[in-house]
Scaffold this active site. Sequence first.
Site, PDB file in Angstrom:
ATOM      1  N   ASP A  69      -8.475   8.859  -8.570  1.00 20.61           N
ATOM      2  CA  ASP A  69      -7.383   9.815  -9.275  1.00 20.61           C
ATOM      3  C   ASP A  69      -6.366   8.563  -9.762  1.00 20.61           C
ATOM      4  O   ASP A  69      -5.591   8.762 -10.437  1.00 20.61           O
ATOM      5  CB  ASP A  69      -6.917  10.696  -8.478  1.00 20.61           C
ATOM      6  CG  ASP A  69      -7.751  12.003  -8.145  1.00 20.61           C
ATOM      7  OD1 ASP A  69      -8.815  11.987  -9.044  1.00 20.61           O
ATOM      8  OD2 ASP A  69      -7.612  12.597  -7.341  1.00 20.61           O
ATOM      9  N   ASP A  82     -11.223  -0.745   8.742  1.00 21.51           N
ATOM     10  CA  ASP A  82     -10.458   0.253   8.431  1.00 21.51           C
ATOM     11  C   ASP A  82      -9.472   0.389   9.636  1.00 21.51           C
ATOM     12  O   ASP A  82      -9.675   0.695  10.801  1.00 21.51           O
ATOM     13  CB  ASP A  82     -11.331   1.669   8.437  1.00 21.51           C
ATOM     14  CG  ASP A  82     -10.690   2.877   8.312  1.00 21.51           C
ATOM     15  OD1 ASP A  82      -9.360   2.866   7.944  1.00 21.51           O
ATOM     16  OD2 ASP A  82     -11.443   4.091   8.262  1.00 21.51           O
ATOM     17  N   ASN A  84       1.096  -5.096   5.643  1.00 27.04           N
ATOM     18  CA  ASN A  84       1.244  -4.738   4.296  1.00 27.04           C
ATOM     19  C   ASN A  84       0.221  -3.628   3.993  1.00 27.04           C
ATOM     20  O   ASN A  84       0.637  -2.917   2.976  1.00 27.04           O
ATOM     21  CB  ASN A  84       0.709  -6.220   3.465  1.00 27.04           C
ATOM     22  CG  ASN A  84       0.707  -5.843   2.108  1.00 27.04           C
ATOM     23  OD1 ASN A  84       1.485  -5.547   1.395  1.00 27.04           O
ATOM     24  ND2 ASN A  84      -0.653  -5.942   1.622  1.00 27.04           N
ATOM     25  N   TYR A 126       3.680   9.471   2.795  1.00 28.05           N
ATOM     26  CA  TYR A 126       3.728   8.000   2.614  1.00 28.05           C
ATOM     27  C   TYR A 126       5.098   7.266   2.979  1.00 28.05           C
ATOM     28  O   TYR A 126       5.073   6.528   3.640  1.00 28.05           O
ATOM     29  CB  TYR A 126       3.434   7.622   0.804  1.00 28.05           C
ATOM     30  CG  TYR A 126       3.671   6.075   0.604  1.00 28.05           C
ATOM     31  CD1 TYR A 126       3.015   5.132   1.184  1.00 28.05           C
ATOM     32  CD2 TYR A 126       4.900   5.773  -0.288  1.00 28.05           C
ATOM     33  CE1 TYR A 126       3.242   3.672   0.825  1.00 28.05           C
ATOM     34  CE2 TYR A 126       4.966   4.309  -0.726  1.00 28.05           C
ATOM     35  CZ  TYR A 126       4.113   3.167   0.066  1.00 28.05           C
ATOM     36  OH  TYR A 126       4.453   2.002  -0.607  1.00 28.05           O
ATOM     37  N   LYS A 149       5.887   4.957   6.194  1.00 28.05           N
ATOM     38  CA  LYS A 149       6.953   3.867   6.072  1.00 28.05           C
ATOM     39  C   LYS A 149       7.987   4.009   6.881  1.00 28.05           C
ATOM     40  O   LYS A 149       8.442   2.927   7.471  1.00 28.05           O
ATOM     41  CB  LYS A 149       7.048   3.588   4.511  1.00 28.05           C
ATOM     42  CG  LYS A 149       5.848   3.142   3.678  1.00 28.05           C
ATOM     43  CD  LYS A 149       5.272   2.024   4.289  1.00 28.05           C
ATOM     44  CE  LYS A 149       4.244   1.412   3.409  1.00 28.05           C
ATOM     45  NZ  LYS A 149       3.447   0.086   3.970  1.00 28.05           N
ATOM     46  N   THR A 193       1.455  -3.968  -8.904  1.00 27.17           N
ATOM     47  CA  THR A 193       0.226  -4.043  -8.445  1.00 27.17           C
ATOM     48  C   THR A 193      -1.238  -3.549  -9.190  1.00 27.17           C
ATOM     49  O   THR A 193      -1.895  -3.318  -8.727  1.00 27.17           O
ATOM     50  CB  THR A 193       0.221  -3.895  -6.972  1.00 27.17           C
ATOM     51  OG1 THR A 193       0.597  -2.302  -7.018  1.00 27.17           O
ATOM     52  CG2 THR A 193       1.271  -4.553  -6.263  1.00 27.17           C
TER      53      THR A 193
END
Length: 272
Positions: free
Chosen positions: A50, A83, A110, A188, A192, A223
Amino acid sequence: MRETSSTSHVALVTGANQGIGAATAQALAARGVAVLCTYLRPPPGTGEGDAPDPYRAARSTDGEEVAAEIRRAGGRAEAFEADLGDPAVPERLFDLAEDRLGPVDILVNNASGWIQDTFTPDPADRFDRPLRPVSAETWSRQFSVDAMAPALLIGELARRHRARGADWGRIVGLTSGGELGFPGEVSYGAAKAAQTDYTLSAAAELAGFGITANVVQPPVTDTGWVTHEVRRFVAASPTHFHVADPAEVAKTIVFLASDEAALITGNVITLR
């Protein structure tokens, strides 16, 4: 690429097949650091499809391409696909690095299991990127890579550092989000935030062993996902000043991993 003579330092950089991770691996190698480039390409048909095509293409890059480029320039590098959601992987990565390059004393967390989830019924965000509801699956996928893996990697670095009596080490994490979390990317942002706390705790607990630990919050960085709409958003924002290139962010990370940054630890450094 080469800037200085070889050093004895070895870096483990996660998510090093593209974007900030690849730029950081290359910049460290240019300073004589040997680099293990870890990465994981998204499998087809998992929802990663997606994402905008250029971004998916970037994330699908083989990390061996980055390592090979470093070697062609005269540096030392290895690539390994793994992974980070598997809790056994961090130990294996350190074993691999020690076997092929030497003991790791620079860790750059990262990699991200990036996924967009939300508490709202909205099907897409302001940039027309698809959203999905928060679920156990989105939480697990995000936290396993962005929070659990950094914690285990930091722990592995610290354990081996103490075992060999080392007195120099560098940890750099990558974060994102704001004072009100990360609407539209809630897991997310939360993962973080957890990684940030782990890293700052490491700064306090490991200072006596000569290890510094800092977190970098990049600006909007191209990116592969940045569109014209995103650029217009940044241009109109009172808090976002630039759309950065990955190599620009890598310069800050590499500085934090240097001798010159010995007194910089326990910081979240926001780039704009």
